[in-house]
Design a protein around this motif. Sequence first.
Motif, short mmCIF file in Angstrom:
data_model
loop_
_atom_site.label_atom_id
_atom_site.label_comp_id
_atom_site.label_asym_id
_atom_site.label_seq_id
_atom_site.Cartn_x
_atom_site.Cartn_y
_atom_site.Cartn_z
N MET A 1 34.15 66.95 47.94
CA MET A 1 34.16 66.67 49.38
C MET A 1 32.86 66.00 49.83
O MET A 1 32.64 65.81 51.01
CB MET A 1 34.36 67.99 50.16
CG MET A 1 35.71 68.60 49.92
SD MET A 1 37.05 67.57 50.55
CE MET A 1 37.03 68.06 52.27
N MET B 1 30.53 60.31 54.81
CA MET B 1 31.19 59.51 55.85
C MET B 1 30.85 60.04 57.24
O MET B 1 30.61 59.28 58.17
CB MET B 1 32.71 59.55 55.66
CG MET B 1 33.19 58.97 54.35
SD MET B 1 33.56 57.21 54.47
CE MET B 1 35.11 57.29 55.33
N ARG B 2 30.85 61.34 57.38
CA ARG B 2 30.59 61.92 58.71
C ARG B 2 29.14 61.73 59.13
O ARG B 2 28.85 61.51 60.30
CB ARG B 2 30.89 63.43 58.70
CG ARG B 2 32.36 63.75 58.79
CD ARG B 2 32.56 65.22 59.12
NE ARG B 2 33.99 65.55 59.14
CZ ARG B 2 34.77 65.34 60.20
NH1 ARG B 2 34.28 64.82 61.31
NH2 ARG B 2 36.05 65.65 60.14
N ARG C 1 20.52 55.22 55.28
CA ARG C 1 21.47 54.33 55.95
C ARG C 1 21.05 52.87 55.74
O ARG C 1 19.91 52.50 56.02
CB ARG C 1 21.51 54.63 57.45
CG ARG C 1 22.49 53.76 58.24
CD ARG C 1 23.92 54.13 57.90
NE ARG C 1 24.86 53.39 58.72
CZ ARG C 1 25.56 52.33 58.29
NH1 ARG C 1 25.40 51.88 57.06
NH2 ARG C 1 26.42 51.73 59.09
N VAL D 1 31.97 63.04 49.63
CA VAL D 1 32.19 61.74 50.28
C VAL D 1 32.56 61.93 51.75
O VAL D 1 32.13 61.14 52.61
CB VAL D 1 33.26 60.92 49.51
CG1 VAL D 1 33.72 59.73 50.33
CG2 VAL D 1 32.68 60.46 48.18
N MET D 2 33.31 62.96 52.08
CA MET D 2 33.60 63.23 53.49
C MET D 2 32.31 63.54 54.26
O MET D 2 32.11 63.10 55.39
CB MET D 2 34.59 64.39 53.62
CG MET D 2 36.02 64.03 53.26
SD MET D 2 36.76 62.81 54.38
CE MET D 2 37.24 63.86 55.75
N GLU E 1 27.24 57.39 58.34
CA GLU E 1 27.74 56.31 59.21
C GLU E 1 27.19 56.44 60.63
O GLU E 1 27.16 55.46 61.37
CB GLU E 1 29.27 56.33 59.24
CG GLU E 1 29.93 56.03 57.89
CD GLU E 1 29.71 54.59 57.43
OE1 GLU E 1 29.79 53.71 58.27
OE2 GLU E 1 29.47 54.38 56.23
N GLN E 2 26.74 57.63 61.00
CA GLN E 2 26.22 57.82 62.35
C GLN E 2 24.69 57.78 62.40
O GLN E 2 24.10 58.01 63.46
CB GLN E 2 26.72 59.16 62.92
CG GLN E 2 28.21 59.18 63.20
CD GLN E 2 28.63 58.05 64.13
OE1 GLN E 2 28.07 57.85 65.19
NE2 GLN E 2 29.63 57.27 63.71
N MET E 3 24.06 57.51 61.27
CA MET E 3 22.60 57.47 61.25
C MET E 3 22.09 56.07 61.57
O MET E 3 22.80 55.09 61.37
CB MET E 3 22.07 57.89 59.86
CG MET E 3 22.35 59.34 59.56
SD MET E 3 21.67 59.99 58.00
CE MET E 3 21.40 58.61 56.98
N TRP F 1 29.82 55.41 46.28
CA TRP F 1 30.04 55.29 47.73
C TRP F 1 28.92 54.48 48.38
O TRP F 1 29.16 53.63 49.22
CB TRP F 1 30.15 56.68 48.37
CG TRP F 1 30.45 56.61 49.83
CD1 TRP F 1 31.67 56.49 50.41
CD2 TRP F 1 29.50 56.64 50.91
NE1 TRP F 1 31.54 56.43 51.78
CE2 TRP F 1 30.22 56.52 52.11
CE3 TRP F 1 28.11 56.74 50.97
CZ2 TRP F 1 29.61 56.51 53.37
CZ3 TRP F 1 27.50 56.73 52.22
CH2 TRP F 1 28.24 56.62 53.39
N LYS G 1 29.35 50.85 47.60
CA LYS G 1 30.51 50.27 48.29
C LYS G 1 30.27 50.08 49.78
O LYS G 1 30.73 49.10 50.38
CB LYS G 1 31.72 51.19 48.08
CG LYS G 1 33.00 50.67 48.70
CD LYS G 1 34.21 51.38 48.17
CE LYS G 1 35.49 50.65 48.56
NZ LYS G 1 35.55 49.28 48.04
N THR G 2 29.53 51.00 50.39
CA THR G 2 29.40 50.99 51.85
C THR G 2 28.07 50.40 52.32
O THR G 2 27.79 50.41 53.52
CB THR G 2 29.53 52.42 52.41
OG1 THR G 2 28.55 53.26 51.76
CG2 THR G 2 30.92 52.99 52.17
#
Lengths: 274, 332
Positions: free
Chosen positions: B1, B7-8, B60, B3-4, B11-13, B35, B38-39
Amino acid sequence: MSKLVGAPLLIGAVAYTPNVVPIWEGIREYFDEPETAMDFVLFSNYGRLVDALQAGMIDIAWNTNLAYARAVLQTDGHVRPLAMRDTDATFSTVFVAAAGSGWSGPGDIATRRLVLGSADSAHAAILPLHYLREAGVDVDHLHIQRFNSDIGKHGDTGRSELDAIDAVLAGDADVAAIGITVWENIGRGDLMPGMLEPVWQTETYSHCMFTALDTLPESVYAPWVSKLLAMDWEVPAHRRILELEGLTRWVEPHLEGYNGLFAAIKEQGVDARW
Amino acid sequence: MVVMALMRTVEQMAEGDTAEFAVASASELELVRRWCEKTGNTLVSTLMAEQDTGHVTVGRGRPRNPGSMIPADRMPGARLWLYTNFHCNLACDYCCVASSPKTDPRLLGIDTIQALVTEAADWGVRELYLTGGEPFLLPDIDVIVRACADRLPTTLLTNGMLFRGHGLRKLQAMPRQGFALQISVDSPTAEVHDSHRGAGSWERALAGIRVALDEGFTVRVAATISAHDDPALDELHALFDGLGIPRADQVIRPIAHQGVAEEGVAFTRESLIPEVTVTADGIYWHPVAALDENALVSRQILPLAPALDRVSELFTQQWSSATATTSMFACA
């Protein structure tokens, strides 16, 4: 309205993550030339952004697909779409279930517990129902759960989609509707091995759009759009902005990709304002 | 988990911010790595305990190329500082290397300097800075300057008070091309300058600037400002302007909390963009930290190239994790 002579073009956007600031500072720096100079204003939600566009407070709005549709509907079509990301031209919604479900296609979704993202997210709430209806699913009798986690931001944060995935993984729902971006960011399931599998994917549709009113003179927007389209992935300074904003190049508007959303707004009685 | 969780959170940083995540296995660590790739985010560090469990720090965004943010002439290795000596005719109360008339001179010496400069030029160093102590206390400072300026553009930091007698003759023997003097003046009037550096020092520094200008030298001025003093920057610039010093050659900087300074800006090696500095005691990260054991890169002065390589390598490593807090401290 028309831009004041000599004033920078004013772009409005919604601040859905702290990174919106460096993204727009980078874009502003890129456009810092006499013909294309711009500044930006950040709003807390897309309702205010569309209001500001109509009120002439900003020259161009960086709209989601729903905000673009609302700008069109609220102005009786007096808008000028300018450009979008390559990723906006091929957006789609993916329906995912726990790995091993073996479900495939809209028929298998029709009888399951469906979980949707924020109600104003076109990709995680509005369009999933539209495309299921088009595929023959009786959406009025679907078992639906919603996560309205970021209302006003049209699903930009992705939080409601993660909530929906968590619901599936916890067994509280059977199928989650998520945007292709979130699905790609988990490697189409490869980065969560043995947990999720796709059930169905909608056709592609259009997402975000730089939108002006049709009164903005071509002499004002054309140089700016031309420079926007010239942003180059191979130039490191450009790539940083492109990567943070989630695209590899800017493209001309793909307007046919909004037909599904306009139909969905009508079908579902989606409020023209939010 | 994991990766979840990524993601949470990530992405918000804000770009450059970091967060720590627990990983429960080597395969989860690999997922984090994939990850990030990729991101467009950065796996800054991993701290794995036994049995493949541990923590990872994720930043980030991608690490920004230092070359896009730091001018080429300030990149690590572009400047080389040489502490020719540590003794001084003054005993300034904020001196970052605690120089005074009683300080052990710890000379680098002309032979070592020549070897250093030859290696530096071959490595790619662009500029040399000679400092101390007061370099004009050295009987062979003119020879040292010529050896440096023959190879690379050179700046000599001085208090400008010794341009008389032998000092003046040594000055007159120095090259005018590819060479500049940087003279310290801390305030537009004598009071503040003299309170830190000694009575009469302001008058003599001003006189030294005029002598150097009359002799045809390029002169830069540097002011070290205490947080407790009125910086009077407008008056200070007006003074320098009046002497004919271009604004680009007027350096104003805070006191560094080093040496005998009881106040000033505190630094760590990680918070400074390096400017490799050689003293008789070793090679250091930056000239404001030439007494700081934490900033020591090597006790061995020669060969120089391995230390230049090492500093560049360390800086590249630290850049990806500490971009937001790394800053330049302008000594020149």
